[in-house]
Design a protein around this motif. Structure first.
Motif, mmCIF file in Angstrom:
data_model
loop_
_atom_site.group_PDB
_atom_site.id
_atom_site.type_symbol
_atom_site.label_atom_id
_atom_site.label_comp_id
_atom_site.label_asym_id
_atom_site.label_seq_id
_atom_site.Cartn_x
_atom_site.Cartn_y
_atom_site.Cartn_z
ATOM 1 N N GLU A 180 -17.949 -1.880 9.018
ATOM 2 C CA GLU A 180 -18.935 -0.968 9.598
ATOM 3 C C GLU A 180 -18.617 0.438 9.155
ATOM 4 O OE1 GLU A 180 -19.353 -0.980 13.882
ATOM 5 O OE2 GLU A 180 -18.701 -3.082 13.827
ATOM 6 N N ASN A 181 -19.651 1.270 9.048
ATOM 7 C CA ASN A 181 -19.383 2.665 8.725
ATOM 8 C C ASN A 181 -20.582 3.519 9.098
ATOM 9 O OD1 ASN A 181 -21.220 2.595 6.313
ATOM 10 N ND2 ASN A 181 -19.750 0.988 5.809
ATOM 11 N N ASN A 182 -20.340 4.831 9.222
ATOM 12 C CA ASN A 182 -21.431 5.759 9.523
ATOM 13 C C ASN A 182 -21.415 6.962 8.599
ATOM 14 O OD1 ASN A 182 -19.316 7.308 10.417
ATOM 15 N ND2 ASN A 182 -19.823 7.167 12.592
ATOM 16 N N PHE A 183 -20.565 6.902 7.549
ATOM 17 C CA PHE A 183 -20.402 8.068 6.677
ATOM 18 C C PHE A 183 -19.903 7.597 5.315
ATOM 19 C CE2 PHE A 183 -17.541 11.545 5.131
ATOM 20 C CZ PHE A 183 -18.509 12.534 4.974
ATOM 21 N N ALA A 184 -20.529 8.092 4.262
ATOM 22 C CA ALA A 184 -20.121 7.686 2.915
ATOM 23 C C ALA A 184 -19.774 8.906 2.068
ATOM 24 C CB ALA A 184 -21.240 6.895 2.242
ATOM 25 N N VAL A 185 -18.881 8.714 1.131
ATOM 26 C CA VAL A 185 -18.502 9.775 0.196
ATOM 27 C C VAL A 185 -18.815 9.291 -1.220
ATOM 28 C CG1 VAL A 185 -16.583 11.151 -0.702
ATOM 29 C CG2 VAL A 185 -16.688 10.605 1.750
ATOM 30 N N ASP A 186 -19.499 10.145 -1.976
ATOM 31 C CA ASP A 186 -19.861 9.842 -3.363
ATOM 32 C C ASP A 186 -18.587 9.862 -4.219
ATOM 33 O OD1 ASP A 186 -20.868 9.711 -5.914
ATOM 34 O OD2 ASP A 186 -22.200 11.450 -5.715
ATOM 35 N N ILE A 187 -18.220 8.705 -4.762
ATOM 36 C CA ILE A 187 -17.011 8.670 -5.605
ATOM 37 C C ILE A 187 -17.358 8.331 -7.068
ATOM 38 C CG2 ILE A 187 -15.492 8.104 -3.662
ATOM 39 C CD1 ILE A 187 -15.272 5.223 -5.016
ATOM 40 N N THR A 188 -18.627 8.560 -7.424
ATOM 41 C CA THR A 188 -19.065 8.257 -8.784
ATOM 42 C C THR A 188 -18.158 8.929 -9.828
ATOM 43 O OG1 THR A 188 -21.311 8.187 -7.907
ATOM 44 C CG2 THR A 188 -21.075 8.237 -10.314
ATOM 45 N N HIS A 189 -17.788 10.181 -9.533
ATOM 46 C CA HIS A 189 -17.011 10.926 -10.529
ATOM 47 C C HIS A 189 -15.504 10.774 -10.359
ATOM 48 C CE1 HIS A 189 -20.681 12.609 -12.017
ATOM 49 N NE2 HIS A 189 -21.027 12.961 -10.781
ATOM 50 N N THR A 190 -15.073 10.137 -9.297
ATOM 51 C CA THR A 190 -13.624 9.972 -9.107
ATOM 52 C C THR A 190 -13.210 8.497 -9.087
ATOM 53 O OG1 THR A 190 -13.953 10.169 -6.706
ATOM 54 C CG2 THR A 190 -13.231 12.148 -7.864
ATOM 55 N N PHE A 191 -14.174 7.615 -9.346
ATOM 56 C CA PHE A 191 -13.834 6.185 -9.334
ATOM 57 C C PHE A 191 -12.747 5.857 -10.365
ATOM 58 C CE2 PHE A 191 -14.359 1.807 -10.833
ATOM 59 C CZ PHE A 191 -14.102 1.137 -9.650
ATOM 60 N N SER A 192 -12.857 6.434 -11.549
ATOM 61 C CA SER A 192 -11.859 6.118 -12.592
ATOM 62 C C SER A 192 -10.477 6.630 -12.187
ATOM 63 C CB SER A 192 -12.274 6.682 -13.947
ATOM 64 O OG SER A 192 -12.373 8.083 -13.867
ATOM 65 N N THR A 193 -10.435 7.745 -11.447
ATOM 66 C CA THR A 193 -9.151 8.255 -10.932
ATOM 67 C C THR A 193 -8.577 7.287 -9.911
ATOM 68 O OG1 THR A 193 -10.016 10.488 -11.194
ATOM 69 C CG2 THR A 193 -8.030 10.253 -9.866
ATOM 70 N N LYS A 194 -9.460 6.756 -9.058
ATOM 71 C CA LYS A 194 -9.016 5.762 -8.059
ATOM 72 C C LYS A 194 -8.408 4.545 -8.752
ATOM 73 C CE LYS A 194 -10.628 2.775 -4.314
ATOM 74 N NZ LYS A 194 -11.615 2.546 -3.262
ATOM 75 N N VAL A 195 -9.071 4.052 -9.779
ATOM 76 C CA VAL A 195 -8.570 2.875 -10.503
ATOM 77 C C VAL A 195 -7.202 3.182 -11.118
ATOM 78 C CG1 VAL A 195 -8.959 1.378 -12.502
ATOM 79 C CG2 VAL A 195 -10.848 1.898 -10.939
ATOM 80 N N LYS A 196 -7.085 4.378 -11.698
ATOM 81 C CA LYS A 196 -5.810 4.770 -12.311
ATOM 82 C C LYS A 196 -4.700 4.814 -11.254
ATOM 83 C CE LYS A 196 -6.704 7.980 -15.553
ATOM 84 N NZ LYS A 196 -6.780 9.385 -16.040
ATOM 85 N N ALA A 197 -5.040 5.354 -10.080
ATOM 86 C CA ALA A 197 -4.050 5.435 -8.988
ATOM 87 C C ALA A 197 -3.654 4.031 -8.526
ATOM 88 C CB ALA A 197 -4.619 6.236 -7.824
ATOM 89 N N LEU A 198 -4.634 3.141 -8.420
ATOM 90 C CA LEU A 198 -4.312 1.762 -8.005
ATOM 91 C C LEU A 198 -3.412 1.090 -9.034
ATOM 92 C CD1 LEU A 198 -7.688 0.513 -6.487
ATOM 93 C CD2 LEU A 198 -5.587 1.104 -5.288
ATOM 94 N N LYS A 199 -3.691 1.341 -10.298
ATOM 95 C CA LYS A 199 -2.873 0.714 -11.355
ATOM 96 C C LYS A 199 -1.445 1.255 -11.364
ATOM 97 C CE LYS A 199 -6.421 -0.904 -14.505
ATOM 98 N NZ LYS A 199 -7.139 -0.694 -15.774
ATOM 99 N N ALA A 200 -1.239 2.441 -10.767
ATOM 100 C CA ALA A 200 0.126 2.974 -10.644
ATOM 101 C C ALA A 200 0.955 2.126 -9.688
ATOM 102 C CB ALA A 200 0.089 4.426 -10.181
ATOM 103 N N HIS A 201 0.267 1.382 -8.816
ATOM 104 C CA HIS A 201 0.970 0.425 -7.934
ATOM 105 C C HIS A 201 1.168 -0.878 -8.724
ATOM 106 C CE1 HIS A 201 0.511 2.885 -4.276
ATOM 107 N NE2 HIS A 201 -0.679 3.186 -4.739
#
Ligand SMILES: [Zn+2]
Length: 239
Positions: A180-201
């Motif tokens: 469930e949620n009531n608020f979203a954040v546009d991550i179109t431009h930071t999705f690749s950064t998120k993937v890079k951060a996940l791959k650091a794990h």
């Protein structure tokens, strides 16, 4: 269902989670987005992450060390500023006054206007066949209790007050819920950064597929909220 909140433009964000990788999975795109807008990003990780391995030759002590380094690397990719590990044993986190006090100390030190944590009300999802990790629930509960009322009240933990940790009121809490949620954040431009951060794990996501579940999740949340890619939360603007 998305409510009509004003956009968030935080100056200081404190992410508090049970395990190394929780914040990057649930909110990595959001944290990178706020970092790119100039916000200070801080992480407080409550457990040592020392159980997250199937490798028979791995020990908890070695894994803890690896996971600290991985989380530090991910934080740098996100653009974060500081990270603190409390190193409670993974899988055994309990909602105690001692834990709440440590979180209050962190909140009173960092003085965030936004705190991001896990939603403690998520116990399971029968539809998805998921039982939420008990550490996630304990973390979320302890953080909510710390935000309100403990960090706010001068007379709570008088020893902290005397040591200079002044009361702090956090304006907004974002809860990672996944259902469930009531608020979203546009991550179109930071999705690749998120993937890079996940791959650091590497110990957790060494073989992460850029177009796998992490992408599908962002795409689904985006579609619901009018963005290409999004992360969504339960947002509470604390009165
Ligand atoms: Zn976790």
């Amino acid at each position: 269902m998305t409510m009509n909140f004003p956009p968030l433009e935080p100056n200081i964000v404190l992410g508090i989670a049970a395990h190394p990788d929780d914040l990057d999975v649930g909110a990595g795109g959001t944290l990178a987005h706020y970092a790119s807008l100039g916000a200070e990003i801080h992480y407080l990780i409550l457990t040592d992450g020392g159980k997250g391995s199937d490798d028979p030759s791995m020990t908890s002590a070695r894994l803890t060390d690896i996971r600290h380094k991985e989380q530090q690397a991910a934080l740098e990719i996100i653009g974060g500023k500081s990270i603190t590990f409390l190193d409670y044993p993974d899988g055994e986190l309990e909602v105690t006054m001692e834990l709440k006090k440590q979180i209050v100390k962190s909140i009173r030190t960092i003085k965030p206007d936004v705190v991001i944590t896990m939603d403690p009300t998520v116990i399971y999802s029968a539809a998805k066949g998921i039982i939420n990790h008990p550490d996630h629930r304990a973390a979320g509960q302890a953080v909510l209790d710390a935000v309100f009322p403990l960090a706010r009240d001068r007379l709570t933990f008088p020893d902290l007050f005397e040591a200079g940790y002044k009361p702090h009121k956090t304006a907004t809490v974002l809860l990672v819920n996944f259902n469930e949620n009531n608020f979203a954040v546009d991550i179109t431009h930071t999705f690749s950064t998120k993937v890079k951060a996940l791959k650091a794990h590497i110990s957790q996501f060494g073989n992460l597929d850029d177009r796998g579940w992490i992408y599908t999740m962002a795409l689904n949340e985006g579609e619901k909220n009018g963005y290409e890619l999004a992360e969504s939360f339960v947002r509470i603007d604390v009165n």
